[in-house]
Design a protein around this motif. Sequence first.
Motif, PDB file in Angstrom:
ATOM      1  N   GLN A   1      19.651 -11.183 -17.393  1.00 22.14           N
ATOM      2  CA  GLN A   1      18.308 -11.674 -17.110  1.00 22.14           C
ATOM      3  C   GLN A   1      17.883 -11.181 -15.735  1.00 22.14           C
ATOM      4  O   GLN A   1      18.688 -11.166 -14.802  1.00 22.14           O
ATOM      5  CB  GLN A   1      18.249 -13.207 -17.141  1.00 22.14           C
ATOM      6  N   LEU A   2      16.632 -10.775 -15.642  1.00 21.69           N
ATOM      7  CA  LEU A   2      16.073 -10.301 -14.377  1.00 21.69           C
ATOM      8  C   LEU A   2      14.938 -11.225 -13.976  1.00 21.69           C
ATOM      9  O   LEU A   2      14.020 -11.469 -14.773  1.00 21.69           O
ATOM     10  CB  LEU A   2      15.558  -8.871 -14.510  1.00 21.69           C
ATOM     11  N   VAL A   3      15.001 -11.709 -12.747  1.00 24.99           N
ATOM     12  CA  VAL A   3      13.938 -12.558 -12.212  1.00 24.99           C
ATOM     13  C   VAL A   3      13.333 -11.854 -11.008  1.00 24.99           C
ATOM     14  O   VAL A   3      14.032 -11.577 -10.025  1.00 24.99           O
ATOM     15  CB  VAL A   3      14.459 -13.942 -11.806  1.00 24.99           C
ATOM     16  N   VAL A   4      12.050 -11.559 -11.119  1.00 25.74           N
ATOM     17  CA  VAL A   4      11.348 -10.789 -10.099  1.00 25.74           C
ATOM     18  C   VAL A   4      10.343 -11.673  -9.381  1.00 25.74           C
ATOM     19  O   VAL A   4       9.686 -12.511  -9.994  1.00 25.74           O
ATOM     20  CB  VAL A   4      10.631  -9.580 -10.724  1.00 25.74           C
ATOM     21  N   SER A   5      10.222 -11.462  -8.095  1.00 22.31           N
ATOM     22  CA  SER A   5       9.220 -12.183  -7.333  1.00 22.31           C
ATOM     23  C   SER A   5       8.672 -11.285  -6.237  1.00 22.31           C
ATOM     24  O   SER A   5       9.288 -10.270  -5.890  1.00 22.31           O
ATOM     25  CB  SER A   5       9.818 -13.448  -6.709  1.00 22.31           C
ATOM     26  N   GLY A   6       7.509 -11.644  -5.721  1.00 24.07           N
ATOM     27  CA  GLY A   6       6.976 -10.977  -4.548  1.00 24.07           C
ATOM     28  C   GLY A   6       5.739 -10.128  -4.748  1.00 24.07           C
ATOM     29  O   GLY A   6       5.228  -9.580  -3.779  1.00 24.07           O
ATOM     30  N   GLY A   7       5.262  -9.975  -5.959  1.00 24.46           N
ATOM     31  CA  GLY A   7       4.059  -9.182  -6.138  1.00 24.46           C
ATOM     32  C   GLY A   7       2.828  -9.917  -5.653  1.00 24.46           C
ATOM     33  O   GLY A   7       2.912 -11.051  -5.187  1.00 24.46           O
ATOM     34  N   GLY A   8       1.686  -9.259  -5.748  1.00 19.86           N
ATOM     35  CA  GLY A   8       0.458  -9.912  -5.343  1.00 19.86           C
ATOM     36  C   GLY A   8      -0.581  -8.950  -4.844  1.00 19.86           C
ATOM     37  O   GLY A   8      -0.517  -7.743  -5.097  1.00 19.86           O
ATOM     38  N   LEU A   9      -1.532  -9.496  -4.111  1.00 21.23           N
ATOM     39  CA  LEU A   9      -2.663  -8.740  -3.578  1.00 21.23           C
ATOM     40  C   LEU A   9      -2.522  -8.626  -2.070  1.00 21.23           C
ATOM     41  O   LEU A   9      -2.241  -9.617  -1.386  1.00 21.23           O
ATOM     42  CB  LEU A   9      -3.966  -9.450  -3.937  1.00 21.23           C
ATOM     43  N   VAL A  10      -2.728  -7.422  -1.571  1.00 21.49           N
ATOM     44  CA  VAL A  10      -2.633  -7.188  -0.131  1.00 21.49           C
ATOM     45  C   VAL A  10      -3.660  -6.139   0.259  1.00 21.49           C
ATOM     46  O   VAL A  10      -4.042  -5.296  -0.562  1.00 21.49           O
ATOM     47  CB  VAL A  10      -1.195  -6.738   0.243  1.00 21.49           C
ATOM     48  N   GLN A  11      -4.088  -6.184   1.496  1.00 22.16           N
ATOM     49  CA  GLN A  11      -5.023  -5.173   1.989  1.00 22.16           C
ATOM     50  C   GLN A  11      -4.266  -3.898   2.349  1.00 22.16           C
ATOM     51  O   GLN A  11      -3.071  -3.936   2.671  1.00 22.16           O
ATOM     52  CB  GLN A  11      -5.775  -5.697   3.206  1.00 22.16           C
ATOM     53  N   ALA A  12      -4.964  -2.816   2.316  1.00 25.23           N
ATOM     54  CA  ALA A  12      -4.375  -1.536   2.713  1.00 25.23           C
ATOM     55  C   ALA A  12      -3.801  -1.648   4.124  1.00 25.23           C
ATOM     56  O   ALA A  12      -4.422  -2.248   5.009  1.00 25.23           O
ATOM     57  CB  ALA A  12      -5.415  -0.430   2.652  1.00 25.23           C
ATOM     58  N   GLY A  13      -2.612  -1.076   4.289  1.00 28.52           N
ATOM     59  CA  GLY A  13      -1.916  -1.165   5.559  1.00 28.52           C
ATOM     60  C   GLY A  13      -0.970  -2.349   5.657  1.00 28.52           C
ATOM     61  O   GLY A  13      -0.165  -2.427   6.594  1.00 28.52           O
ATOM     62  N   GLY A  14      -1.070  -3.242   4.711  1.00 27.99           N
ATOM     63  CA  GLY A  14      -0.229  -4.430   4.716  1.00 27.99           C
ATOM     64  C   GLY A  14       1.134  -4.186   4.105  1.00 27.99           C
ATOM     65  O   GLY A  14       1.494  -3.054   3.753  1.00 27.99           O
ATOM     66  N   SER A  15       1.876  -5.275   3.976  1.00 24.33           N
ATOM     67  CA  SER A  15       3.252  -5.190   3.475  1.00 24.33           C
ATOM     68  C   SER A  15       3.491  -6.235   2.393  1.00 24.33           C
ATOM     69  O   SER A  15       2.865  -7.308   2.392  1.00 24.33           O
ATOM     70  CB  SER A  15       4.259  -5.429   4.610  1.00 24.33           C
ATOM     71  N   LEU A  16       4.401  -5.915   1.504  1.00 21.39           N
ATOM     72  CA  LEU A  16       4.897  -6.849   0.498  1.00 21.39           C
ATOM     73  C   LEU A  16       6.378  -6.574   0.304  1.00 21.39           C
ATOM     74  O   LEU A  16       6.842  -5.443   0.542  1.00 21.39           O
ATOM     75  CB  LEU A  16       4.181  -6.664  -0.844  1.00 21.39           C
ATOM     76  N   ARG A  17       7.101  -7.590  -0.139  1.00 23.97           N
ATOM     77  CA  ARG A  17       8.489  -7.384  -0.505  1.00 23.97           C
ATOM     78  C   ARG A  17       8.723  -7.916  -1.908  1.00 23.97           C
ATOM     79  O   ARG A  17       8.414  -9.075  -2.208  1.00 23.97           O
ATOM     80  CB  ARG A  17       9.447  -8.079   0.471  1.00 23.97           C
ATOM     81  N   LEU A  18       9.248  -7.050  -2.745  1.00 20.77           N
ATOM     82  CA  LEU A  18       9.642  -7.439  -4.094  1.00 20.77           C
ATOM     83  C   LEU A  18      11.142  -7.725  -4.117  1.00 20.77           C
ATOM     84  O   LEU A  18      11.907  -7.074  -3.407  1.00 20.77           O
ATOM     85  CB  LEU A  18       9.328  -6.332  -5.096  1.00 20.77           C
ATOM     86  N   SER A  19      11.507  -8.686  -4.938  1.00 19.58           N
ATOM     87  CA  SER A  19      12.926  -8.936  -5.145  1.00 19.58           C
ATOM     88  C   SER A  19      13.203  -9.057  -6.638  1.00 19.58           C
ATOM     89  O   SER A  19      12.343  -9.490  -7.399  1.00 19.58           O
ATOM     90  CB  SER A  19      13.391 -10.202  -4.427  1.00 19.58           C
TER      91      SER A  19
END
Length: 115
Positions: A3-21
Amino acid sequence: QVQLVVSGGGLVQAGGSLRLSCAASGSGLSIRAMGWYRQAPGKQRELVATLTSGGSTNYADSVKGRFTISRDNAKNTVYLQMNSLKPEDTAVYYCNTQTIFRTYWDQGTQVTVSS
């Protein structure tokens, strides 16, 4: 079964950061590699970054220097740190886990970068 559980997506402005796990769980895990792919509307799924159990990494040219893949082996979790995001990074991101038996995909998480 894995099983794979993913988190961390979403909406961000250009130049910003996100982290997926992406956390993998299941009995008898023998993971050879974990990684991330993405698919933008009207385009084919493409490799973003992969990390083997031996520590080798592979990045798409378009994300080199901006994205970093890492893994917590004890937790069977892979991370994708995405910095300096661009609108062209907008896509559904998929976690990919390769075991010695087969390859697993999660159902995808949306990343949207606004300009």
